[in-house]
Design a protein around this motif. Structure first.
Motif, short mmCIF file in Angstrom:
data_model
loop_
_atom_site.label_atom_id
_atom_site.label_comp_id
_atom_site.label_asym_id
_atom_site.label_seq_id
_atom_site.Cartn_x
_atom_site.Cartn_y
_atom_site.Cartn_z
N CYS A 176 36.61 -16.75 21.55
CA CYS A 176 36.51 -18.21 21.78
C CYS A 176 37.75 -18.88 21.23
O CYS A 176 37.67 -19.82 20.44
CB CYS A 176 35.23 -18.75 21.11
N TRP A 177 38.91 -18.44 21.67
CA TRP A 177 40.17 -18.85 21.05
C TRP A 177 40.46 -20.34 21.23
O TRP A 177 40.86 -21.01 20.29
CB TRP A 177 41.31 -18.00 21.60
N ASP A 178 40.28 -20.86 22.44
CA ASP A 178 40.45 -22.31 22.65
C ASP A 178 39.48 -22.82 23.71
O ASP A 178 39.73 -23.83 24.37
CB ASP A 178 41.90 -22.66 23.01
N CYS A 188 31.40 -18.35 22.00
CA CYS A 188 31.55 -19.69 21.41
C CYS A 188 30.31 -20.16 20.63
O CYS A 188 30.46 -20.69 19.52
CB CYS A 188 31.94 -20.69 22.49
N ARG A 220 40.41 -18.34 16.39
CA ARG A 220 40.37 -19.66 16.99
C ARG A 220 41.71 -20.35 16.75
O ARG A 220 42.23 -20.33 15.64
CB ARG A 220 39.24 -20.50 16.39
N ASP A 226 40.73 -30.00 17.15
CA ASP A 226 39.84 -29.00 17.73
C ASP A 226 38.41 -29.32 17.30
O ASP A 226 38.15 -29.55 16.11
CB ASP A 226 40.24 -27.61 17.27
#
Length: 302
Positions: A176-178, A188, A220, A226
């Motif tokens: 769920c990096w971005d 996520c 993340r 964010d």
């Protein structure tokens, strides 16, 4: 191991200068104790499926490259050049393996009690005292029936009896990096649950008046805006030391390895001290070293 897809930053995104072997040496000051005027260097480093066990371990994927003696020698040499006083590390199977990178004569090594191959740990120079607190087992938000467990957090206090820093070393769920906050896929929601655990831990430290750092592989690409980071800092102010920067590691990428400061420790950071220790021998493949580079900052406790 973490996914590297689309990790390169766009043009014009401010980069952190790579740290050379000479610069690494010059940037470090000998440290007799955490409460002294001299700064301490604190780092995080994912060592990418580092194991010293023989091949054939069923718990390790068959396609994982097994480091050879020369690879361990290279890693140990980079650790020596990094010369950090505190290194939170990830993806190491056991203390014996960590000791091949961080010499026990120089570093005390503490690792989580996870019964998995990708454990988190910390190496602390023997000029400092390290006290172990109970592992943050709540970070394993999977149910007991899950086929695989998530990594717990390693919780330690570092100091000399007069001044102390609480440090939590983490390696969070990958994938769920971005992605959007409201994505309902597998990774996520799991990462969201882990961030809620981190928020509770940080709030407890703040209520206790303890300066603290949360360091490690967050999987993340955190920024001040964010939604995952905003949720984490809703009740507890934190400093994201990698904010506004991108890493030069392996040609350039967004940061997923972070060092967060709170509880007053945010005032200890030496301005401009964020560094990434890149690997000089580009002819050596990443899996012979690590697909992550050490990320460090300096702190000057009162």
């Amino acid at each position: 191991m973490t996914g590297r897809k689309n990790r390169k930053p766009p043009n014009g995104f401010l980069r952190v200068a790579a740290i050379s072997a000479v610069a690494a040496t010059l940037l470090v000051t000998a440290l007799p104790g955490i409460c002294h005027a001299y700064p301490i260097k604190i780092a995080t480093w994912n060592l990418d499926w580092l194991t010293s066990d023989p091949e054939g371990q069923k718990s390790i994927p068959a396609d994982v490259y097994r480091r050879q003696p020369a690879d361990f020698d290279r890693l140990a040499a980079y650790a020596q050049k990094l010369d950090a006083d505190v290194i939170g590390f990830q993806e190491v199977d056991q203390p014996r393996t960590a000791a091949m990178v961080f010499p026990p004569s120089r570093y005390a090594i503490v690792m989580s009690d996870d019964r998995i191959e990708q454990r988190v740990g910390i190496a602390v120079k023997r000029t400092l005292h390290v006290t172990r607190n109970p592992d943050l087992t709540a970070l394993n938000v999977y149910p007991p029936t899950a086929p695989h467990a998530l990594r717990r957090g390693l919780d330690v206090t570092i100091g000399d009896g007069a001044s102390a820093l609480r440090v939590l070393v983490v390696h969070l769920k990958t994938g769920c990096w971005d992605n959007p906050w409201n994505e309902h896929g597998h990774s996520c929601p799991t990462l969201e649950n882990q961030f809620a655990i981190l928020e509770d831990w940080a709030l407890e430290r703040t209520d206790e008046g303890q300066p603290f750092a949360i360091i490690g592989d967050f999987n993340r690409r955190l920024t001040p805006h964010d939604p995952f980071y905003m949720a984490l800092t809703h009740d507890t102010p934190l400093t994201l030391t990698t904010s506004g920067r991108a890493s030069p590691c392996w040609g350039g990428e967004y940061f997923i390895d972070h060092l967060l400061l709170g509880g007053g420790a945010e005032h200890w950071m030496t301005p401009g001290s964020l560094r990434v220790a890149t690997f000089k021998n580009t002819d050596v493949p990443p899996d012979h070293l690590s697909d992550h580079c050490p990320v460090s900052i300096k702190l000057s406790p009162p």
